[in-house]
Write a protein that holds these residues in place. Structure first.
Motif, PDB file in Angstrom:
ATOM      1  N   PRO B  51       0.846  -1.202   0.000  1.00 58.99           N
ATOM      2  CA  PRO B  51       0.000   0.000   0.000  1.00 58.99           C
ATOM      3  C   PRO B  51       0.874   1.242   0.000  1.00 58.99           C
ATOM      4  CG  PRO B  51       0.152  -0.884   2.220  1.00 58.99           C
ATOM      5  CD  PRO B  51       0.938  -1.818   1.337  1.00 58.99           C
ATOM      6  N   GLU B  54       2.515   5.182   4.932  1.00 64.00           N
ATOM      7  CA  GLU B  54       2.132   6.289   5.811  1.00 64.00           C
ATOM      8  C   GLU B  54       3.398   6.870   6.440  1.00 64.00           C
ATOM      9  OE1 GLU B  54      -1.960   5.109   7.850  1.00 64.00           O
ATOM     10  OE2 GLU B  54      -0.426   3.593   8.132  1.00 64.00           O
ATOM     11  N   TRP B 125       5.716   1.267  10.789  1.00 61.44           N
ATOM     12  CA  TRP B 125       5.113   2.332  11.584  1.00 61.44           C
ATOM     13  C   TRP B 125       3.599   2.157  11.654  1.00 61.44           C
ATOM     14  CZ3 TRP B 125       2.654   7.377  10.219  1.00 61.44           C
ATOM     15  CH2 TRP B 125       2.584   8.245  11.307  1.00 61.44           C
ATOM     16  N   ILE B 126       3.107   1.964  12.856  1.00 59.40           N
ATOM     17  CA  ILE B 126       1.667   1.927  13.073  1.00 59.40           C
ATOM     18  C   ILE B 126       1.309   3.228  13.780  1.00 59.40           C
ATOM     19  CG2 ILE B 126      -0.211   0.746  14.273  1.00 59.40           C
ATOM     20  CD1 ILE B 126       1.286  -1.867  13.717  1.00 59.40           C
ATOM     21  N   LYS B 127       0.543   4.023  13.090  1.00 60.59           N
ATOM     22  CA  LYS B 127       0.400   5.443  13.427  1.00 60.59           C
ATOM     23  C   LYS B 127       0.056   5.714  14.896  1.00 60.59           C
ATOM     24  CE  LYS B 127      -1.590   9.661  11.528  1.00 60.59           C
ATOM     25  NZ  LYS B 127      -2.439  10.224  10.476  1.00 60.59           N
ATOM     26  N   ASN B 128      -0.930   5.051  15.396  1.00 64.01           N
ATOM     27  CA  ASN B 128      -1.408   5.400  16.741  1.00 64.01           C
ATOM     28  C   ASN B 128      -0.818   4.520  17.836  1.00 64.01           C
ATOM     29  OD1 ASN B 128      -2.969   7.399  15.649  1.00 64.01           O
ATOM     30  ND2 ASN B 128      -4.778   6.112  15.454  1.00 64.01           N
ATOM     31  N   PHE B 256       0.812 -11.733   5.872  1.00 64.42           N
ATOM     32  CA  PHE B 256       0.808 -10.924   4.659  1.00 64.42           C
ATOM     33  C   PHE B 256      -0.554 -11.040   3.994  1.00 64.42           C
ATOM     34  CE2 PHE B 256       0.995 -14.303   1.438  1.00 64.42           C
ATOM     35  CZ  PHE B 256       1.374 -15.390   2.219  1.00 64.42           C
ATOM     36  N   ASN B 259      -2.404  -7.238  -0.854  1.00 64.22           N
ATOM     37  CA  ASN B 259      -1.997  -5.846  -1.059  1.00 64.22           C
ATOM     38  C   ASN B 259      -1.250  -5.267   0.139  1.00 64.22           C
ATOM     39  OD1 ASN B 259      -4.094  -5.670   0.708  1.00 64.22           O
ATOM     40  ND2 ASN B 259      -5.263  -4.149  -0.450  1.00 64.22           N
ATOM     41  N   LYS B 260      -0.808  -6.142   1.031  1.00 68.20           N
ATOM     42  CA  LYS B 260       0.062  -5.703   2.125  1.00 68.20           C
ATOM     43  C   LYS B 260       0.996  -6.863   2.461  1.00 68.20           C
ATOM     44  CE  LYS B 260      -0.182  -2.695   6.129  1.00 68.20           C
ATOM     45  NZ  LYS B 260      -1.022  -2.051   7.144  1.00 68.20           N
ATOM     46  N   LEU B 262       3.820  -7.824   3.561  1.00 71.01           N
ATOM     47  CA  LEU B 262       4.977  -7.450   4.358  1.00 71.01           C
ATOM     48  C   LEU B 262       5.683  -8.652   4.976  1.00 71.01           C
ATOM     49  CD1 LEU B 262       3.472  -4.408   6.307  1.00 71.01           C
ATOM     50  CD2 LEU B 262       4.832  -4.367   4.220  1.00 71.01           C
ATOM     51  N   ALA B 264       5.112  -9.686   7.818  1.00 71.24           N
ATOM     52  CA  ALA B 264       5.293  -9.255   9.199  1.00 71.24           C
ATOM     53  C   ALA B 264       3.981  -8.664   9.664  1.00 71.24           C
ATOM     54  CB  ALA B 264       6.380  -8.203   9.311  1.00 71.24           C
ATOM     55  N   ARG B 265       3.639  -8.911  10.896  1.00 72.87           N
ATOM     56  CA  ARG B 265       2.442  -8.250  11.418  1.00 72.87           C
ATOM     57  C   ARG B 265       2.826  -7.092  12.349  1.00 72.87           C
ATOM     58  NH1 ARG B 265      -0.018 -12.856  15.644  1.00 72.87           N
ATOM     59  NH2 ARG B 265       1.898 -13.067  16.864  1.00 72.87           N
ATOM     60  N   GLU B 267       4.117  -7.056  15.298  1.00 71.79           N
ATOM     61  CA  GLU B 267       3.768  -7.234  16.702  1.00 71.79           C
ATOM     62  C   GLU B 267       5.018  -7.647  17.479  1.00 71.79           C
ATOM     63  OE1 GLU B 267       0.467  -7.300  18.386  1.00 71.79           O
ATOM     64  OE2 GLU B 267       0.207  -5.934  16.701  1.00 71.79           O
TER      65      GLU B 267
END
Lengths: 255, 383
Positions: B51, B54, B125-128, B256, B259-260, B262, B264-265, B267
């Motif tokens: 994707p 961010e 990076w997980i925004k929140n 995975f 469309n993402k 990665l 990796a999750r 976590e």
């Protein structure tokens, strides 16, 4: 000239104040999810007696799930509250945190009186057909940790932990509900008001012992200790569906 | 009359005060404002399977910022004695790791953990979420990692930000690059925020998605081998159909989607590396030391498996020299501890894998290697 200026100024103030008053009044709904085990708060990583012959004790390590399609019934009309939320009991590491619960805040709801709260447990098949790349990371739907490539599905619920058997064996359990057809819908008859610029609180209890040990919907945690949902119609699928149904039925609203 | 004079005086006073910020005396400003500042937005389309990335709102990615970040990444000016740079522990052709079990810093000092890969790091990076980067998740953003991480760590660069800022301000080339990237007016405006933003921008471009797996997914008539496909089936496990008798259970954590992709999750988990009876007994508390939650002791960041064949040795302390050793660890079921990942404790067939199965699995892991970026000029040292 000065008169024209003041006229324009007053007109502008008047217009702006009009647009303000046209805005619909809104309020906030806070739904607090509290996990309990029998009469006390559920504490993760703490053993609780099952009251069963086997297993003897149970220790939850994870209890997370999606909720979706939150609506309120107002005079026979369902009003949309929220699309998706993710409830994680991961902070329930001691009694006080567990008693505090997990808060879900839904802002800018229309004010008024409601007599029912509707909620989906899990995700509808339509939402479940989407994938994390379509959402920002700030959404629970945007996280790979909530998604399963094996079944092209979100992980709708995660119930994990250990059980201790009468023969002193400790084994893990893991019930992950995913794949289509697992979505559960609940309606809670409950009267509440959403008031302007105020927060209304509703408490939902999750009775964790009912996930596995409620008469009539028991799960054999020793022989069926894990499921990732599998293919529709499989034993794994049926087990995961029972877990999802039990999760849905274990929720009670505080009156 | 007096009233008019008072009003005029007041207006003049306000005007002068509002100008104050823009006035810089020649004494403290080596003025660069005559140099052009026209940053070019970085608009590269994400590769298939990824994707849009961010990033923090206050650090938009620009061509000039990336170029500055690349220079800083490879420049030993950031270290106390100008001997090591970011690239010392993050080598391009090793998926930005260093090949060591434990990272080596200034004066050949050994850190307590292994260097982490920077491949696709921006997607971690997980925004929140407050905890995102490093083995223990101590930093929320790449920018924070750069400001609070290696520069002043005595085991890494052992420098001070004051010296870094001063050295960069006095450098013959950098001030103009900072001007072009961030629009600073004076050389003296260069600060640690600019440095961290520039390096972060560069790191957000280190995206790799041209492995054999990717080509199998997206390029017509390119296929993985039978061995790699068998490995993928084991990797996915039950996805192959009915509950499988052989399931390596990898995809739970190295997740995975189309469309993402990665692998990796992002976590943190305890993957059964150490046997302890009590959650306080872990030698390295990892994530739990940062969050303060005892149930998270002994947990570490789950890494992406993209380019994993290039990042040996493995785990936070580099205890496994090869992929074979790492796979053997998982197929043993891992060691016992109160918070070991449930995905391991409830993996009924993970110990059933034969040598041939493991070879297939490792073949698939190699199919996640993207060597197309090796020596890529845009990612290589400018010096």
């Amino acid at each position: 000239m000065r008169k024209i200026f003041f006229f324009l100024l007053l007109t502008s103030i008047g217009y702006n104040s009009c647009t303000d008053t046209l805005k619909e009044p809104t309020g906030t709904l806070e739904i607090i999810f509290k996990a309990r085990y029998n009469s006390g708060p559920l504490v993760l990583f703490q053993s609780d007696s099952t009251g069963q012959n086997d297993p003897i004790t149970i220790m939850f390590k994870k209890l997370d799930f999606f909720i979706s399609d939150l609506k309120g019934n107002q005079d026979g009309t369902l009003k949309d509250f929220a699309d998706v939320g993710y409830i994680s009991m991961s902070n329930s590491l001691d009694s006080s945190s567990s008693e505090q619960g997990i808060s879900l805040l839904i802002n800018e709801l229309p004010v008024g009186s409601f007599d029912r709260l509707d909620m989906g447990i899990g995700l509808s098949d339509a939402v479940n057909s989407t994938t994390p790349g379509s959402y920002p990371s700030s959404s629970p739907l945007g996280l790979n940790s909530n998604y399963w490539p094996m079944t092209d599905s979100y992980i709708l619920c995660k119930m994990e932990g250990d059980i201790n058997q009468s023969n002193s064996t400790t084994t893990g359990f893991l019930y992950h509900g995913g794949v289509n057809g697992m979505y559960q819908q609940r309606s809670f008859n409950h009267s509440f008001d959403i008031s302007e610029n105020a927060t209304t609180t509703i408490v939902l209890y999750l009775q964790a012992e009912e996930l596995f040990f409620k008469t009539g919907s028991e799960i054999d945690m020793i022989n069926d200790s894990q499921t990732h949902s599998g293919q529709i119609g499989s034993t794994e699928y049926n087990l995961a569906k029972t877990a999802m149904e039990n999760l849905s039925n274990s929720l009670y609203i505080q009156q | 009359m007096k009233q008019k004079i008072a009003i005029i005086t007041f207006i003049l006073f306000i005007s002068i005060m509002s100008c104050q910020e823009n006035i810089t005396t020649p004494d403290n400003c080596n003025d660069m404002s005559s140099e052009p500042y026209n940053p070019t937005a970085y608009t590269e389309t994400p590769p298939d399977g990824f994707p849009a990335m961010e990033h923090p709102d206050d650090n938009p990615i620009t061509v000039e910022g990336i170029e500055l970040g690349r220079h800083l990444f490879y420049d030993p000016i950031l270290s106390r004695d100008s001997t090591i740079s970011c690239s010392s522990c993050h080598e391009l052709n090793k998926a930005f790791t260093d090949g060591l079990a434990l990272a080596k810093g200034i004066d050949n000092l050994t850190s307590r953990r292994s260097s982490m890969s920077l491949i696709n790091i921006g997607y971690s990076w997980i925004k929140n979420r407050p905890y995102n980067f490093m083995w223990d998740g101590r930093f929320q953003s790449l920018e924070e990692q750069i400001i609070k991480g290696p520069i002043e760590d005595p085991f890494e660069m052992d420098n001070t930000w004051e010296k870094v800022e001063s050295d960069l301000q006095e450098h013959p080339d950098y001030p103009l690059m900072f001007r072009k990237a961030f629009g600073i007016d004076c050389k003296e405006d260069i600060n640690r925020d600019h440095v961290s933003k520039a390096i972060s921008q560069f790191e957000r471009t280190l995206n790799s998605a041209n492995s054999k797996y990717d080509q199998h997914q997206w390029v017509p008539f390119v296929y993985m081998s039978a061995e790699e496909l068998r490995g993928l089936t084991l990797f996915l496990g039950d996805a192959a159909g009915s509950p499988s008798t052989k399931d390596a259970e990898c995809a739970h954590c190295h997740s995975f989607s189309q469309n993402k992709a990665l692998f990796a999750r992002n976590e943190f988990s305890n993957n059964g590396l150490d046997s302890v009876n009590n959650l306080n007994d872990f030698i390295d508390l990892g994530y739990g030391a940062i969050t303060g939650n005892i149930s998270e002791n002994g947990q570490f960041k789950e890494v992406t498996l993209r380019n994993i064949a290039l990042t040996a040795p493995y785990m936070h302390d580099g205890r496994f020299a090869t992929l074979e050793e790492a796979v053997d660890h998982y197929t043993s079921g891992g060691k016992s501890s109160p918070n070991v990942a449930s995905e391991l404790t409830t993996a009924p067939t993970i110990t059933n894998l034969s040598a041939s199965d493991k070879a297939d699995l490792i073949a698939f892991l190699h199919a996640l290697t993207d060597s197309s970026y090796f020596n890529k000029p845009e990612w290589s040292s400018p010096f």
